[in-house]
Design a protein around this motif. Structure first.
Motif, PDB file in Angstrom:
ATOM      1  N   GLU A  66      11.129   5.484   7.684  1.00 13.20           N
ATOM      2  CA  GLU A  66      11.967   4.722   8.623  1.00 13.20           C
ATOM      3  C   GLU A  66      13.390   4.584   8.105  1.00 13.20           C
ATOM      4  O   GLU A  66      14.360   4.790   8.849  1.00 13.20           O
ATOM      5  CB  GLU A  66      11.370   3.326   8.847  1.00 13.20           C
ATOM      6  N   VAL A  67      13.520   4.242   6.828  1.00  4.57           N
ATOM      7  CA  VAL A  67      14.857   4.078   6.239  1.00  4.57           C
ATOM      8  C   VAL A  67      15.606   5.401   6.233  1.00  4.57           C
ATOM      9  O   VAL A  67      16.803   5.451   6.525  1.00  4.57           O
ATOM     10  CB  VAL A  67      14.738   3.488   4.810  1.00  4.57           C
TER      11      VAL A  67
ATOM     12  N   SER B  83       0.844  -1.199   0.000  1.00 13.41           N
ATOM     13  CA  SER B  83       0.000   0.000   0.000  1.00 13.41           C
ATOM     14  C   SER B  83       0.876   1.245   0.000  1.00 13.41           C
ATOM     15  O   SER B  83       2.009   1.241   0.494  1.00 13.41           O
ATOM     16  CB  SER B  83      -0.937   0.005   1.202  1.00 13.41           C
ATOM     17  N   GLU B  84       0.316   2.306  -0.532  1.00 12.78           N
ATOM     18  CA  GLU B  84       1.064   3.561  -0.623  1.00 12.78           C
ATOM     19  C   GLU B  84       1.437   4.093   0.757  1.00 12.78           C
ATOM     20  O   GLU B  84       2.545   4.589   0.974  1.00 12.78           O
ATOM     21  CB  GLU B  84       0.221   4.587  -1.377  1.00 12.78           C
ATOM     22  N   MET B  85       0.525   3.950   1.714  1.00  7.50           N
ATOM     23  CA  MET B  85       0.795   4.419   3.073  1.00  7.50           C
ATOM     24  C   MET B  85       1.960   3.644   3.705  1.00  7.50           C
ATOM     25  O   MET B  85       2.855   4.233   4.318  1.00  7.50           O
ATOM     26  CB  MET B  85      -0.458   4.255   3.939  1.00  7.50           C
ATOM     27  N   ARG B  86       1.972   2.334   3.546  1.00  7.88           N
ATOM     28  CA  ARG B  86       3.049   1.518   4.116  1.00  7.88           C
ATOM     29  C   ARG B  86       4.384   1.827   3.444  1.00  7.88           C
ATOM     30  O   ARG B  86       5.422   1.866   4.095  1.00  7.88           O
ATOM     31  CB  ARG B  86       2.704   0.028   3.991  1.00  7.88           C
ATOM     32  N   GLU B  87       4.346   2.060   2.140  1.00 12.17           N
ATOM     33  CA  GLU B  87       5.577   2.402   1.429  1.00 12.17           C
ATOM     34  C   GLU B  87       6.151   3.711   1.959  1.00 12.17           C
ATOM     35  O   GLU B  87       7.361   3.834   2.166  1.00 12.17           O
ATOM     36  CB  GLU B  87       5.311   2.499  -0.068  1.00 12.17           C
ATOM     37  N   LYS B  88       5.291   4.699   2.215  1.00 12.13           N
ATOM     38  CA  LYS B  88       5.747   5.978   2.771  1.00 12.13           C
ATOM     39  C   LYS B  88       6.348   5.767   4.161  1.00 12.13           C
ATOM     40  O   LYS B  88       7.391   6.348   4.484  1.00 12.13           O
ATOM     41  CB  LYS B  88       4.594   6.971   2.859  1.00 12.13           C
TER      42      LYS B  88
ATOM     43  N   GLU C 141      16.880   6.083   9.734  1.00  8.01           N
ATOM     44  CA  GLU C 141      18.032   5.222  10.044  1.00  8.01           C
ATOM     45  C   GLU C 141      19.290   5.730   9.347  1.00  8.01           C
ATOM     46  O   GLU C 141      20.370   5.765   9.952  1.00  8.01           O
ATOM     47  CB  GLU C 141      17.742   3.784   9.628  1.00  8.01           C
ATOM     48  N   ASN C 142      19.164   6.107   8.074  1.00  8.14           N
ATOM     49  CA  ASN C 142      20.325   6.613   7.334  1.00  8.14           C
ATOM     50  C   ASN C 142      20.831   7.934   7.911  1.00  8.14           C
ATOM     51  O   ASN C 142      22.044   8.161   7.988  1.00  8.14           O
ATOM     52  CB  ASN C 142      19.986   6.782   5.854  1.00  8.14           C
ATOM     53  N   GLU C 143      19.909   8.812   8.328  1.00  9.90           N
ATOM     54  CA  GLU C 143      20.322  10.084   8.928  1.00  9.90           C
ATOM     55  C   GLU C 143      21.029   9.850  10.260  1.00  9.90           C
ATOM     56  O   GLU C 143      22.029  10.505  10.560  1.00  9.90           O
ATOM     57  CB  GLU C 143      19.107  10.990   9.122  1.00  9.90           C
ATOM     58  N   ALA C 144      20.520   8.909  11.060  1.00 10.49           N
ATOM     59  CA  ALA C 144      21.169   8.600  12.341  1.00 10.49           C
ATOM     60  C   ALA C 144      22.559   8.035  12.109  1.00 10.49           C
ATOM     61  O   ALA C 144      23.518   8.385  12.815  1.00 10.49           O
ATOM     62  CB  ALA C 144      20.320   7.625  13.145  1.00 10.49           C
TER      63      ALA C 144
END
Length: 117
Positions: A50-51, A40-45, A54-57
């Motif tokens: 989340e990714v 679903s589009e919502m789950r993809e967003k 994680e990448n920013e952290a």
């Protein structure tokens, strides 16, 4: 990855996702593809957010380590441990008696003379 018919392994490339693959086994020679699961589009967003977090952290942690390393290099410089010891702990131009604890494990501590030049 495995062939769904004969279970022989093959190298998977993400570009093969929308293609039909022919098995490399001489006895099999069947073609197969890959399942596509709808998200679903919502789950993809949510996953993308989340990714991104994680990448920013991870980038923040790496930047902190680089900054700390740069500060440590600035403090320490290119001196060896012995040079830092002589410059910081020993008065210049004098001899100091220092216990050599390397021999203490045998119970025979030796006194050695360290001088500064």
């Amino acid at each position: 990855h495995f062939c769904p018919h004969c279970k022989k392994t093959f190298e998977y490339d993400p570009e093969d996702y929308h293609r039909k693959i022919t098995c490399g086994n001489n006895k099999c020679d069947k073609t197969f593809g890959f399942w596509m699961f709808k998200v679903s589009e919502m789950r993809e967003k949510e996953i993308r957010i989340e990714v991104k977090k994680e990448n920013e952290a991870l980038a923040k942690t790496r930047a902190q380590q680089r900054r700390r390393g740069a500060r440590a290099d600035k403090r320490v410089g290119t001196q060896t441990n012995e040079e830092r010891f002589r410059n910081n702990c020993l008065p210049s131009g004098s001899l100091t008696i220092v216990l050599d604890v390397v021999g203490c494990w045998r119970g025979a501590c030796k006194k050695t003379m360290l001088g500064t030049s």
